[in-house]
Motif scaffolding. Sequence first.
Motif: not given
Lengths: 248, 277
Positions: A38-39, A84, A162, A195, B153-155, B158, B181
């Motif tokens: 992620s990122g 997404q 996604e 993912h 998105g994943g950050m 979190r 994530l």
Amino acid sequence: MKPVSVKNLSITLGAAQILPDVSFDVAAGECFGLVGESGSGKSTVLRCASMLWSIWDGEVRIGDQSVRDMDVMERCRTLQMVFQDPYGSLHPRQSVRTVLSEPLAIHGLDNRQDRMKAALSDVGLPSEFLDRFPHQMSGGQRQRVAIARALILEPDVLFLDEPTSALDVSVQAEILNLLARLRQEKGFTYIMVSHDLAVVDHMCERFAVMQSGRIVEVLDRDDIVANRAKEPYARELIGASLAYEQVV
Amino acid sequence: MEPILSVKNLGVRYGGSAEWAVRGVSFDLGRERLGIVGESGSGKSTVGRAILRLLPGAEVTADRMRFEELDLLDIPERRMLKVRGARMSMILQDPKFSLNPIERCGDQIAEAYRTHVRATKRKARAKTLEMLEAVQIREPERVYDLYPHEVSGGMGQRVMIAMMLMTDPDLVIADEPTSALDVTVRLEVLRILDGLVRERGIGLVMISHDLNLVRNFCDRVLIMYAGQVVEVLDARDLDQATHPYTQGLIAAQPRIGGDRGPLPVLQRRDSWVEGAA
Ligand SMILES: Nc1ncnc2c1ncn2[C@@H]1O[C@H](COP(=O)(O)OP(=O)(O)OP(=O)(O)O)[C@@H](O)[C@H]1O
Ligand SMILES: Nc1ncnc2c1ncn2[C@@H]1O[C@H](COP(=O)(O)OP(=O)(O)OP(=O)(O)O)[C@@H](O)[C@H]1O
Ligand SMILES: [Mg+2]
Ligand SMILES: [Mg+2]
């Protein structure tokens, strides 16, 4: 059918180098996966390659043409992106008819009514849906409308960020079946961020594993189940996915 | 042992809607991990929001809704403000939507913390950086200063989790906490939530459509369909589900090493809804 080639793509935002140097090739008609941390820059690759962002270095070619050399109209008819979020990607006050007819009007295409109906039928929705608004549809139906919007200009390449991660498994199954069928029928080339390695195994021939803006390894779908990755991060990611699914 | 949360016969109807979004939902939650799964629109988030009393304008009915010593049907909003975000928190489904777009991510976490806990700005900042690190953000100092549209998105997901865990709540309702994530980070974040249940004895409600997640990380699972609970299972027995809806969900999952043919999709039946209309 058109191949996609990304060469030495790099981008810096502020002080951060988001992608230092990314290259990969996707064959005509292939479904190519992008997975990874992620990122790590997966969405950024799609944003650059689709010219949503234009301040980057390197070259992205679709068929024999650089995306930079295409004008907006041509680009829209060559590649489309599905985002997404099925909630955010449609305007709440636009009916399906508006969503689908706008690109047709901009591109001066005729037979609009027929084209809209055909695009809806491609995604398995009846033409009555033309008069619906986003709040009158389920998440899966909204995502199908977003795909219909991407299809309506008959592009060669679809970038899918996604496309099912916000959907439950039953709706995901409908969308994945749809994408697989459309690829068969229309010869699309896909680049798909996910993912979920089970989705990648199901949909893609090959996939790239990304970490911190770099592609660490490109693998075949069959390398997942036996974890034949060589690079440590790719091994770790596949290992974790296998454990997560409890197949090991 | 007294449950942390006890819900009996919960019903929710949104303003202007003729139908109940949630009907007849009952469960007790101890120091455990309870999963709620079900398709989009089945009412999962509505149950979470009802418990936190985040449903203005909706009709909420229940025979009982207790959190520790508090009667959630009864206590005034002014007391609820002290409870929500402190003793019970909810990790919301859409991080980008839940964060203030014009304030730096780190400042939002630190300020939320300071509304419930007496702390200097400096201490709040230090604690925020610590928490960002705990949720596996690689460069906490950099991410502290980013605006929500600048994080992936994943950050964003979190950042929300870090914010909700700052005050050491007794009850955490996590709505799709890890859907954006990658699997390695997801496992880390799940371990953090897991650690809270084991070490601090909190109650965790995990709302998700990820069947692998609830199978591996929950103790019990409620399966919801059309606003109702159609089946309750021990998580490890998920694959032995008897309800055709649950079986349909399990069958619809693609699998690593699967046959790559078309996936079975759900054939919904009206008979799955009790007392419809
Ligand atoms: N506008 C921006 N300004 C500064 N940094 C940004 C901006 N947009 C993205 N980034 C940074 O670029 C990096 C890559 O982000 P990107 O959205 O491409 O990741 P991703 O691989 O798609 O991640 P995810 O799986 O979480 O969606 C992240 O570190 C993010 O903080
Ligand atoms: N503010 C609202 N006003 C009216 N109806 C609503 C509102 N919010 C949700 N609903 C409806 O209530 C039902 C349950 O929604 P809820 O958000 O609880 O579903 P969910 O199970 O969390 O779905 P998802 O997996 O898509 O998040 C749906 O039919 C939805 O359309
Ligand atoms: Mg992304
Ligand atoms: Mg929800």
